[in-house]
Design an enzyme around this catalytic site. Structure first.
Site, PDB file in Angstrom:
ATOM      1  N   LYS A   1       0.836  -1.195   0.000  1.00 28.46           N
ATOM      2  CA  LYS A   1       0.000   0.000   0.000  1.00 28.46           C
ATOM      3  C   LYS A   1       0.876   1.251   0.000  1.00 28.46           C
ATOM      4  O   LYS A   1       0.690   2.158  -0.797  1.00 28.46           O
ATOM      5  CB  LYS A   1      -0.908  -0.043   1.238  1.00 28.46           C
ATOM      6  CG  LYS A   1      -1.884   1.088   1.357  1.00 28.46           C
ATOM      7  CD  LYS A   1      -2.829   0.826   2.525  1.00 28.46           C
ATOM      8  CE  LYS A   1      -3.629   2.078   2.845  1.00 28.46           C
ATOM      9  NZ  LYS A   1      -4.558   1.891   3.947  1.00 28.46           N
TER      10      LYS A   1
ATOM     11  N   GLU B   1      10.577  -4.630   4.615  1.00 26.08           N
ATOM     12  CA  GLU B   1      10.708  -6.030   4.177  1.00 26.08           C
ATOM     13  C   GLU B   1      10.359  -6.149   2.693  1.00 26.08           C
ATOM     14  O   GLU B   1      11.076  -6.784   1.912  1.00 26.08           O
ATOM     15  CB  GLU B   1       9.754  -6.936   4.984  1.00 26.08           C
ATOM     16  CG  GLU B   1      10.102  -7.077   6.446  1.00 26.08           C
ATOM     17  CD  GLU B   1       9.522  -5.961   7.312  1.00 26.08           C
ATOM     18  OE1 GLU B   1       9.032  -4.936   6.753  1.00 26.08           O
ATOM     19  OE2 GLU B   1       9.573  -6.103   8.547  1.00 26.08           O
TER      20      GLU B   1
ATOM     21  N   GLY C   1      -4.879  -2.378   5.416  1.00 27.54           N
ATOM     22  CA  GLY C   1      -4.068  -3.499   4.922  1.00 27.54           C
ATOM     23  C   GLY C   1      -4.723  -4.849   5.156  1.00 27.54           C
ATOM     24  O   GLY C   1      -4.863  -5.668   4.249  1.00 27.54           O
ATOM     25  N   ARG C   2      -5.165  -5.089   6.387  1.00 25.02           N
ATOM     26  CA  ARG C   2      -5.725  -6.414   6.710  1.00 25.02           C
ATOM     27  C   ARG C   2      -7.150  -6.582   6.202  1.00 25.02           C
ATOM     28  O   ARG C   2      -7.772  -7.613   6.426  1.00 25.02           O
ATOM     29  CB  ARG C   2      -5.624  -6.680   8.214  1.00 25.02           C
ATOM     30  CG  ARG C   2      -6.277  -5.628   9.089  1.00 25.02           C
ATOM     31  CD  ARG C   2      -5.851  -5.794  10.548  1.00 25.02           C
ATOM     32  NE  ARG C   2      -6.343  -4.722  11.392  1.00 25.02           N
ATOM     33  CZ  ARG C   2      -5.749  -3.543  11.551  1.00 25.02           C
ATOM     34  NH1 ARG C   2      -4.638  -3.272  10.891  1.00 25.02           N
ATOM     35  NH2 ARG C   2      -6.244  -2.637  12.362  1.00 25.02           N
TER      36      ARG C   2
ATOM     37  N   GLU D   1      -4.621  -7.630  15.228  1.00 28.33           N
ATOM     38  CA  GLU D   1      -4.139  -6.294  14.890  1.00 28.33           C
ATOM     39  C   GLU D   1      -5.298  -5.305  15.018  1.00 28.33           C
ATOM     40  O   GLU D   1      -5.096  -4.136  15.320  1.00 28.33           O
ATOM     41  CB  GLU D   1      -3.556  -6.271  13.472  1.00 28.33           C
ATOM     42  CG  GLU D   1      -2.587  -5.108  13.262  1.00 28.33           C
ATOM     43  CD  GLU D   1      -1.733  -5.250  12.020  1.00 28.33           C
ATOM     44  OE1 GLU D   1      -0.512  -5.405  12.152  1.00 28.33           O
ATOM     45  OE2 GLU D   1      -2.284  -5.211  10.901  1.00 28.33           O
TER      46      GLU D   1
ATOM     47  N   HIS E   1      -5.123 -34.458  17.194  1.00 25.87           N
ATOM     48  CA  HIS E   1      -4.037 -35.323  17.650  1.00 25.87           C
ATOM     49  C   HIS E   1      -2.914 -34.507  18.253  1.00 25.87           C
ATOM     50  O   HIS E   1      -1.795 -34.980  18.377  1.00 25.87           O
ATOM     51  CB  HIS E   1      -3.542 -36.191  16.499  1.00 25.87           C
ATOM     52  CG  HIS E   1      -4.605 -37.133  16.031  1.00 25.87           C
ATOM     53  ND1 HIS E   1      -4.700 -38.431  16.479  1.00 25.87           N
ATOM     54  CD2 HIS E   1      -5.664 -36.936  15.213  1.00 25.87           C
ATOM     55  CE1 HIS E   1      -5.764 -39.005  15.927  1.00 25.87           C
ATOM     56  NE2 HIS E   1      -6.368 -38.115  15.149  1.00 25.87           N
TER      57      HIS E   1
ATOM     58  N   LYS F   1       9.459  -1.310  14.396  1.00 34.02           N
ATOM     59  CA  LYS F   1       9.960  -0.908  13.069  1.00 34.02           C
ATOM     60  C   LYS F   1      10.994   0.193  13.216  1.00 34.02           C
ATOM     61  O   LYS F   1      12.067   0.153  12.617  1.00 34.02           O
ATOM     62  CB  LYS F   1       8.801  -0.339  12.233  1.00 34.02           C
ATOM     63  CG  LYS F   1       7.970  -1.327  11.506  1.00 34.02           C
ATOM     64  CD  LYS F   1       7.213  -0.566  10.397  1.00 34.02           C
ATOM     65  CE  LYS F   1       5.818  -1.064  10.206  1.00 34.02           C
ATOM     66  NZ  LYS F   1       4.994  -0.204   9.363  1.00 34.02           N
TER      67      LYS F   1
END
Ligand code: G6Q
Length: 546
Positions: free
Chosen positions: A208, A214, A270-271, A356, A387, A507
């Site tokens: 965005k 990263e 973003g999410r 978030e 399991h 960050k």
């Protein structure tokens, strides 16, 4: 309407008192008292059968929770979101992911402008591009068709695309390879391009802001990888890189032609963006028609959320139940257990969406909350989880409400697998709710010393979401369901579910530490003694390497 603080809303005090009254009630009693409970506490909407009968609730609980929703001004907040108000107050932004899936011809206003035509213009551009790539009309720099697509992004620009690709793999173009790079750990990039041919590879840089450390690091590494594979001809970039971003300036600076940029808007968090251009990799994989079907699924739940009365409103009910366990039973987590292998990344996706969004300790007005907010979401595909960690859910000391997600039909009908899978869903929710009494365990001839180990208290709550099949539309519905449930929870807690300031500090500190790790001379370190020592130890270890 101004909404009083949570503890001042009448329903809050009533729920507290009510909780004292019902907290020891067992699901065995509740079901025994009402033979129709399992048919009554069910809502069916948009093709989702939602059974919430195996929750530790009475009719009064639901009435009070619904009262809490009303006293929290929920309808006003829903209207405000759909109206494009800047409900993300700390960032002064509107929250209009619902516009991303509004049908052509609909009208959703932001600052007096209908945004739906813009949304469809981008969708059309994505569709045209996807068709060209999928058909082979779009050629790489050396004239070969694209066979591999690598999405570079992180957080909201990665988790949705990865999850959707995995979820809809059955619908994907299998002659193409789709990979995803997010981590700044070089291993992620190295493995993602392993075995790929640069001549046939397309990178989608999804960011965005187009400034994320990263993603930009990986994008530059991708450019080097491509150019070294194509003999350094930088003209190749235009054929092998496209961007998904809101920042045309940075995209151009990177060297991507803005004609090959797919935009979205400030009002998409973003999410909340997997159905925007951030979903370009999804569209390339499943094709524009399936992508459109996914958007229709989203939209169906949006409409349901906007219009259904709260007592039959799936996201509202899911949210109220989450609040009930979080704030009254003190449950700290929610397990999401999809019985569908294709949904293996769904819990990871939900972790960002839920945590978030609602991991906040102040209200939207900046006041400290005096109640718990967002619970921890976690999970794994069912059967496998049985399991491993289900032991703790069945017999541990913590209360873990569970969402079971199941589908009647599978894309891969093989022998008896599906019946076995679904038998496990129903068996688990039954076992969690009703357990196994001492009498039952004794009747099986269990020796006395073993009794305590073999007892199942039961009274472990769960929701069951049963759908027909995991289609693109079904995926859209599920995601929208959780998106809106998160919003309802945030509304009750009066927090801003759409900002994420909590990710900033780390960050900023990393930016300061990078040069301290890279500098040739020993740097002056001014951190705490632990951080200083770790930095020194790292510098020493890397020097001593092979
Ligand atoms: C999500 C967050 C965050 C964001 C990433 C990537 O809601 O905002 O996860 O998606 O930090 O950001 P860019 O898309 O700007 O690279």
């Amino acid at each position: 309407m101004s909404v009083p603080a949570l503890h001042l809303r009448p329903a809050w005090a009533l729920l507290k008192r009510h909780h004292q009254k019902v907290r020891r009630l067992h699901l065995r009693q509740l079901f025994a008292k009402d033979g129709k409970r399992g048919e009554r506490l069910v809502v069916e909407a948009a093709g989702i059968y939602f059974d919430y009968s195996k929750n530790r609730i009475t009719d009064e609980t639901m009435e009070l929770l619904l009262q809490l929703a009303r006293e929290s001004g929920l309808q006003d907040r829903i209207d405000a979101m759909f109206r494009g108000d800047r409900i993300n107050t700390s960032e002064k932004r509107a929250v209009l992911h619902v516009a991303l899936r509004a049908p052509r011809g609909a009208s959703i206003l932001f600052d007096g402008q209908n945004v739906v035509p813009e949304v469809h213009a981008v969708l059309d551009k994505m569709a045209e591009f996807s068709q060209r790539v999928r058909s082979g009309a779009w050629k790489g720099h050396t004239g070969k068709r694209i066979r591999s697509v690598v999405n570079i992004g992180i957080g909201g620009s990665d988790l949705g695309p990865v999850m959707a690709y995995e979820a809809l793999k059955h619908y994907a173009e299998r002659s193409m390879t789709f990979r995803f790079v997010s981590n700044v750990d070089a291993t992620d990039f190295a493995e993602a391009v392993h075995g790929l041919d640069p001549e046939e590879t397309l990178f989608i840089v999804s960011s965005k802001t187009f400034t994320t450390l990263e993603t930009m690091t990986n994008a530059h590494t991708a450019r080097d990888w491509l150019l070294s594979g194509l003999k350094g001809d930088s003209a190749a970039i235009a054929k092998h890189f496209v961007a998904v971003s809101t920042n045309a300036q940075e995209v151009a600076k990177f060297g991507i032609d803005t004609a090959n940029m797919f935009g979205f808007w400030d009002w998409v968090g973003g999410r909340y963006s997997m159905d925007s251009a951030i979903g370009l990799s999804t569209m390339l994989a499943i094709g524009p028609d399936n992508f459109a079907a996914m958007l229709e699924g989203f939209h169906e739940i949006d409409e349901h959320f906007r219009t259904a009365p709260f007592e039959r409103n799936l996201p509202v009910l899911m949210a109220l139940l989450a609040v009930w366990y979080n704030n009254f039973f003190g449950a700290q987590t929610v397990a999401v257990l999809p019985y569908e292998q294709y949904l293996k990344r769904f819990p990871a996706y939900l972790q960002q969406l839920t945590m978030e969004s609602n991991g906040k300790h102040v209200t939207a007005d900046g006041a400290d909350v005096n109640y718990d907010t967002g619970p921890i979401y976690w999970g794994e595909p069912g059967a496998n989880g049985q399991h491993s960690f289900y032991q703790l859910i069945h017999q541990g000391t913590r209360l873990i409400p569970c969402d079971f997600i199941a589908f009647a039909r599978t894309a891969n009908p093989l022998g008896r697998h599906q019946d076995m899978l679904l038998a496990n869903v129903f068996a688990q929710t039954e076992a969690l709710a009703f357990g196994k009494t001492e009498k039952q365990v004794k009747a099986e001839g269990t020796p006395d010393w073993l009794l305590p180990h073999r007892l199942f208290e039961g009274n472990r709550p769960s929701n069951t979401l049963l759908l027909e099949a995991l289609t693109p539309a079904a995926l859209g519905k599920l995601v929208a369901l959780y998106e809106h449930s998160v919003f309802v929870q945030g509304t009750i807690w009066q927090i801003d579910s759409f900002d994420q300031w909590g990710v900033e500090l780390g960050k900023a500190l990393a930016q300061r530490i990078i040069p301290e790790l890279e500098s040739a001379a020993d740097p002056e370190l001014e951190h705490d003694s632990s951080t200083n020592a770790l930095i020194r130890r790292y510098r020493k270890l890397k020097r001593s390497g092979p």
